[in-house]
Design a protein around this motif. Structure first.
Motif, short mmCIF file in Angstrom:
data_model
loop_
_atom_site.label_atom_id
_atom_site.label_comp_id
_atom_site.label_asym_id
_atom_site.label_seq_id
_atom_site.Cartn_x
_atom_site.Cartn_y
_atom_site.Cartn_z
N LEU A 134 1.00 -1.15 -0.45
CA LEU A 134 -0.12 0.36 -0.28
C LEU A 134 0.72 0.88 0.32
O LEU A 134 1.83 1.29 0.73
CB LEU A 134 -1.07 -0.14 1.29
CG LEU A 134 -1.87 -1.62 1.58
CD1 LEU A 134 -2.86 -1.11 2.55
CD2 LEU A 134 -3.01 -1.44 0.88
N ASP A 192 0.19 5.81 0.69
CA ASP A 192 -0.65 6.73 0.66
C ASP A 192 0.15 8.07 -0.24
O ASP A 192 0.72 8.30 -0.42
CB ASP A 192 -0.01 7.08 2.35
CG ASP A 192 -0.97 8.10 2.43
OD1 ASP A 192 -1.54 8.83 2.13
OD2 ASP A 192 -1.43 8.22 4.27
N ARG A 193 -1.66 7.63 -1.45
CA ARG A 193 -1.11 8.75 -2.05
C ARG A 193 -0.50 9.93 -1.47
O ARG A 193 -0.33 11.36 -2.42
CB ARG A 193 -2.60 9.08 -3.49
CG ARG A 193 -2.95 7.48 -3.28
CD ARG A 193 -4.70 7.96 -4.14
NE ARG A 193 -4.35 7.13 -5.29
CZ ARG A 193 -4.00 5.93 -6.37
NH1 ARG A 193 -3.56 6.62 -6.95
NH2 ARG A 193 -5.37 4.84 -6.77
N THR A 221 1.40 10.80 0.97
CA THR A 221 2.90 11.87 1.71
C THR A 221 3.68 10.15 0.67
O THR A 221 4.58 10.54 0.77
CB THR A 221 2.44 10.83 3.07
OG1 THR A 221 2.03 9.28 3.32
CG2 THR A 221 1.86 11.44 3.53
N GLN A 267 3.51 0.14 3.09
CA GLN A 267 3.63 0.03 3.79
C GLN A 267 3.35 -1.81 3.33
O GLN A 267 2.60 -1.61 2.70
CB GLN A 267 2.43 0.55 5.07
CG GLN A 267 1.16 0.73 4.31
CD GLN A 267 0.21 1.65 5.23
OE1 GLN A 267 0.38 2.96 5.92
NE2 GLN A 267 -0.86 1.13 5.94
N ASP A 310 -10.50 1.88 0.53
CA ASP A 310 -9.75 3.84 0.69
C ASP A 310 -8.74 4.39 -0.71
O ASP A 310 -8.32 3.79 -0.58
CB ASP A 310 -8.71 3.34 2.03
CG ASP A 310 -9.00 4.34 2.15
OD1 ASP A 310 -9.11 5.43 2.00
OD2 ASP A 310 -7.93 4.74 3.66
N ALA A 349 -7.22 6.39 -0.29
CA ALA A 349 -6.46 7.49 -0.56
C ALA A 349 -5.11 6.42 -0.39
O ALA A 349 -3.67 7.08 -0.27
CB ALA A 349 -6.81 7.42 1.12
N TYR A 350 -4.80 5.68 -0.79
CA TYR A 350 -3.79 4.53 -0.96
C TYR A 350 -4.04 3.61 -2.06
O TYR A 350 -4.92 2.86 -2.94
CB TYR A 350 -4.24 2.94 0.04
CG TYR A 350 -3.78 3.57 1.83
CD1 TYR A 350 -2.21 3.74 2.09
CD2 TYR A 350 -4.64 3.95 2.37
CE1 TYR A 350 -1.94 4.19 3.51
CE2 TYR A 350 -4.25 5.41 3.59
CZ TYR A 350 -3.36 4.33 4.25
OH TYR A 350 -2.53 5.42 5.43
#
Length: 347
Positions: free
Chosen positions: A241, A243-244, A246, A250, A290, A292-293
C-alpha cells in the motif's frame, strides 16, 4: 543527421548541383560541427548504507550536500570519471558500471554564476551499491574540498541538497529499486515515470521498525500494536500500500483481501509494542476500499528496500521467502512495482 558535403552550400538563388537538389539539408563538416549543442558531462555515484540511507558529502565551496562525483575530463569515459571522483573524494576504490539515470540539466538552471556561462550538462548517475560499515570506515577524505560525509534518509534529501540534485538522487534511487534499467531524466524528472515516481514514494520519512525479528506467533503476554500481512499474488509478488498523500509505503493488514494458507510468520518487538506479521496466498483482490491508498504488487526485496527495518529486516525477508516456498509460489524477478486497478483482480 544532415547529409555532409565537402563543397560549399550554394546561397539562396545561386546555382545548385544535382546533389544539392536532392531532398535533405546539406552542410559542410565545419558548419555541421558548429551547429551541434555544447554541453558539459558529469558523473556521480549513488551509495546507500544497509538501512537504505543515501551517502551525501559536504564540500568547502557550497552549503548544499552533494553526491560523490564531478566533471568528466576530456576523453574520459563517464564510468571511469565516476570511479576516479570517488577515489579522489573518499579514498575508496571501486568500479561503477551500472547506470541508474542519465539526466539533462538545462542551461538556465539557477545557481550557476553568469561568468561560468553554463551551457547545460548531461549527468550520469551510477550505482555505488550498499556499503557495509567496514567499507564506510575505510573512507579517507582529502585535505581540502570534501569536509565530511553522512548517510541521509531519502526524504531528507530535498532539505540537504540543491532542488535539482535532490530530484535526481531520488529518481535514481527509485530506478535502482525498480530494477528496470537506466532512467532517462530531464532536470531530475523521469521522462517515463514509473508507479514509484508517480506516487512520490520515499518523499516522506520511513517509519523505523528496528526491533529484533522473532519467528512464529506472538506470545500472549506481549501487546500487539498492529498486524500486517505478506499477501502473495500468484506470481510471487506481494501486495503493498502507498499513501497517495505522503508516498509512504506499508504492508496491508492481513484482512485486506481474500487469502488462503495463512501462517503466523513472526513479529518485531519495539518500544511501542509488537508489529505482527502473517503470510498468505491471495485468492483475489476486491475493489479498493480506501481511495487514499494505491495498491501495488512488488517483490519482497522491493518492500524491504522501501522500509526502515534495520538489520533484522534481512531475517524477516528470509522468513518471507521460506513462507513463499511453503505456499508453492515462484520467486519473482525484479520488475517495477505494478499499480493495481481500483476495481480489483481475480486469480
Amino acid at each position: 543527421m544532415p547529409q555532409l558535403t565537402d563543397e560549399a552550400v550554394p546561397e539562396q538563388g545561386g546555382a545548385a548541383t544535382d546533389e544539392h537538389r536532392r531532398a535533405g539539408t546539406w552542410m559542410t563538416p565545419e558548419a555541421y560541427g558548429a551547429s551541434r549543442a555544447v554541453l558539459w558531462t558529469g558523473a556521480v555515484v549513488l551509495v546507500t548504507d544497509v538501512d537504505g540511507r543515501v551517502l551525501v558529502q559536504s564540500v568547502d565551496y557550497r552549503a548544499d550536500r552533494m553526491l560523490p562525483g564531478g566533471a568528466v575530463d576530456a576523453g574520459e569515459a563517464p564510468s571511469a570519471a565516476a570511479a576516479r571522483e570517488v577515489r579522489e573524494e573518499l579514498g575508496v576504490d571501486g568500479c561503477y558500471r551500472r547506470g541508474l539515470a542519465v539526466d539533462w540539466i538545462p542551461a538556465d538552471t539557477p545557481g550557476f554564476p553568469a561568468g561560468m556561462r553554463f551551457p547545460g550538462e548531461i549527468l550520469h548517475v551510477y550505482d555505488g551499491g550498499t556499503w557495509t560499515q567496514d567499507r564506510i570506515d575505510s573512507v579517507r577524505l582529502p585535505p581540502q574540498e570534501i569536509t565530511g560525509i553522512h548517510f541521509a534518509e531519502p526524504a531528507d534529501l530535498p532539505d540537504l541538497m540543491d532542488a535539482g540534485d535532490a530530484r535526481r538522487a531520488l529518481s535514481a534511487l527509485r530506478a535502482r529499486i525498480n530494477g528496470c534499467g537506466t532512467a532517462l531524466l530531464e532536470d531530475g524528472r523521469p521522462t517515463v515515470p514509473t508507479a514509484l515516481d508517480r506516487l512520490g514514494v520515499l518523499r516522506t520519512r520511513r517509519e523505523p521498525q528496528h526491533g529484533a525479528w522473532h519467528p512464529g506467533p506472538v506470545p500472549a503476554r506481549l501487546p500487539v500494536r498492529d498486524r500486517s500481512g505478506w499477501l502473495f499474488a500468484p506470481d510471487g509478488r506481494v501486495l503493498l500500500l502507498i499513501d497517495r498523500a505522503t508516498g509512504a509505503a506499508q504492508l496491508p493488514p492481513p484482512t485486506a483481501a481474500p487469502a488462503a494458507g495463512a501462517v503466523e510468520l513472526g513479529y518485531r518487538h519495539g518500544d511501542q509494542g509488537v508489529h505482527a506479521r502473517t503470510a498468505a496466498r491471495l485468492t483475489g483482490l476486491p475493489p479498493a476500499a480506501d481511495p487514499a491508498y494505491a495498491r501495488l504488487l512488488a517483490t519482497p526485496e522491493q518492500v524491504r528496500e522501501l522500509s526502515d527495518w534495520g538489520r533484522a529486516g534481512d531475517d524477516e525477508l528470509a522468513a518471507v521467502h521460506t513462507a513463499r516456498t511453503h505456499l508453492s509460489l515462484p520467486a519473482p524477478p525484479r520488475t517495477p512495482p505494478t499499480e493495481l486497478p481500483e476495481p480489483g483482480s481475480c486469480w
